[in-house]
Design an enzyme around this catalytic site. Structure first.
Site, PDB file in Angstrom:
ATOM      1  CD  GLU A  41      -2.960  -0.786  -0.208  1.00  0.00           C
ATOM      2  OE1 GLU A  41      -3.030   0.331  -0.729  1.00  0.00           O
ATOM      3  OE2 GLU A  41      -3.532  -1.779  -0.691  1.00  0.00           O
ATOM      4  CE1 TYR A 124      -6.555   3.683  -0.468  1.00  0.00           C
ATOM      5  CE2 TYR A 124      -4.185   3.636  -0.054  1.00  0.00           C
ATOM      6  CZ  TYR A 124      -5.311   3.102  -0.655  1.00  0.00           C
ATOM      7  OH  TYR A 124      -5.195   1.978  -1.413  1.00  0.00           O
ATOM      8  CG  ASP A 142      -7.749   4.101  -4.675  1.00  0.00           C
ATOM      9  OD1 ASP A 142      -8.923   4.151  -5.112  1.00  0.00           O
ATOM     10  OD2 ASP A 142      -6.945   3.207  -5.019  1.00  0.00           O
TER      11      ASP A 142
HETATM   12  N1  ADE Z   1      -3.781   0.431  -5.420  1.00  0.00           N
HETATM   13  C1  ADE Z   1      -3.550   0.649  -4.113  1.00  0.00           C
HETATM   14  N2  ADE Z   1      -3.757  -0.456  -3.393  1.00  0.00           N
HETATM   15  C2  ADE Z   1      -4.141  -1.418  -4.275  1.00  0.00           C
HETATM   16  C3  ADE Z   1      -4.482  -2.767  -4.133  1.00  0.00           C
HETATM   17  N3  ADE Z   1      -4.502  -3.350  -2.953  1.00  0.00           N
HETATM   18  N4  ADE Z   1      -4.836  -3.430  -5.254  1.00  0.00           N
HETATM   19  C4  ADE Z   1      -4.811  -2.807  -6.440  1.00  0.00           C
HETATM   20  N5  ADE Z   1      -4.484  -1.548  -6.630  1.00  0.00           N
HETATM   21  C5  ADE Z   1      -4.141  -0.849  -5.556  1.00  0.00           C
END
Ligand code: ADE
Length: 348
Positions: A41, A124, A142
């Site tokens: 993340e 987030y 997001d």
């Molecule tokens: N962008 C941020 N976290 C994500 C996730 N877990 N899967 C796909 N895209 C992402």
């Protein structure tokens, strides 16, 4: 349409069409361990999945556990991060791993409030990790989720002021169960079908529920307030050679590209700073410039070169043949490529 039905349709779609990602547990599998969810993340903020893959593989091989990362040499971690950008994330990454080990016995807190208390974990990331690693119901918003949600409800409050409204709408469709899968399903839908341009509404599991679609122009959402123009700044980077080595410095720990290895460079200002803060007096040769866009400004960095036999302080002579191993952030890696190309031209 009852909101539960939206989650249900989306999860059914996710079961069949989810992306397979190295940090992701497939539906029905136990969740990925928190360390890996957290790492992915943090890497994925502001960075694409394609760019993150190799970094994620390297980090999890080199530092398989949060304790390994907490014990890691800071310089090595910063170098391993080079190229991913937003280097404050890398500094916080180390600080966070150390806090997890020092303050939480090496175990990540399992709820949003606990996670938010760690360096580099904002609203987030706390929500995403709580949902994905711990199965907690959390509202994960997001840019992809923002787009999907604003279209689904045709929310026309311009961003960024409309964010709380979008969050409330996302809250309304987030299920009690499978919150991690739900969040990732929204992300996948946003990145594969409900895309910024040319959304593929015919393939969308939520097409029948989508107000923006029935109104005829899903691409008009999310509505955005007009952007302020990015200021243009100018700077000079100094490529100084001695015996096939180049002089590299480390940038101050705080500020842009903080803690990263770099070419010496003067101030980045509205006016051309010329040779301000040059590490030595020299007859500088021009090697062109590179343009780089930061979040809050665009930079035109001019590169000048000189050879010296002088001793310098507060830096290191780095072999030019191994410049790729220096862990230079992208801006300075591009500046180095320019300087080397200019030197080759001179020799011809
Ligand atoms: N962008 C941020 N976290 C994500 C996730 N877990 N899967 C796909 N895209 C992402």
């Amino acid at each position: 349409m009852p909101v539960d039905a939206i989650a249900e349709k989306l999860l059914r779609w996710y079961d069949a069409h989810h992306r397979r990602l190295p940090w992701r547990a497939n539906p029905g599998e136990p969740p990925t361990e928190p360390y890996r969810v957290w790492l992915s993340e943090i890497m994925l903020q502001q960075t694409t999945v394609a760019a993150v893959r190799a970094y994620y593989a390297h980090f999890t091989t080199r530092w398989p556990t949060v304790t390994d990362l907490a014990d890691a040499d800071e310089t090595e971690v910063m170098s391993a991060w080079a190229g991913l950008g937003y280097y404050a994330r890398a500094r916080n990454l180390i600080a966070c791993a150390r806090a997890v080990v020092a303050d939480h016995g090496g175990v990540f807190p399992d709820d949003e409030a606990g996670l938010r208390g760690l360096p580099g974990i904002g609203d987030y990331s706390a929500a995403a990790i709580a949902a994905i690693a711990f199965g907690r119901r959390a509202i994960v918003v997001d840019a992809n989720v923002e787009r999907v949600t604003s279209r689904l409800f045709a929310c026309d409050r311009p961003l960024p002021a409309g964010r709380p409204t979008i969050r409330a709408l996302a809250d309304g469709i987030t299920p009690q169960e499978r919150a991690g899968d739900f969040a990732q399903a929204m992300m996948d839908l946003g990145s594969s079908i409900c895309t910024v341009r040319n959304p593929q509404c015919l393939l969308c599991p939520l097409a029948d529920d989508c107000v923006a679609r029935s109104a005829g122009d899903p691409q008009a959402f999310p509505v955005k307030a007009p952007k302020k123009a990015r200021p243009q700044r100018r700077g000079t980077a100094f490529w100084i050679e001695r015996d096939r080595h180049v002089w590299l410095v480390r940038r101050p720990a705080t500020g842009l590209l903080g803690g990263m290895r770099a070419l010496p460079s003067g101030p980045w200002t509205d006016e051309d700073p010329a040779f301000a803060d040059a590490p030595l007096p020299a007859r500088w040769a021009d090697a062109g410039s590179v343009d780089h866009v930061f979040t809050h400004f665009a930079l035109r960095l001019r590169i000048v070169t000189a050879a010296t036999s002088a001793e310098l302080t507060d830096g290191e002579w780095w072999p030019i043949a191994r410049i790729e191993e220096a862990g230079l952030p992208t801006l300075f890696a591009r500046a180095a490529t320019r300087a080397i190309a200019a030197a080759e031209q001179m020799e011809r």
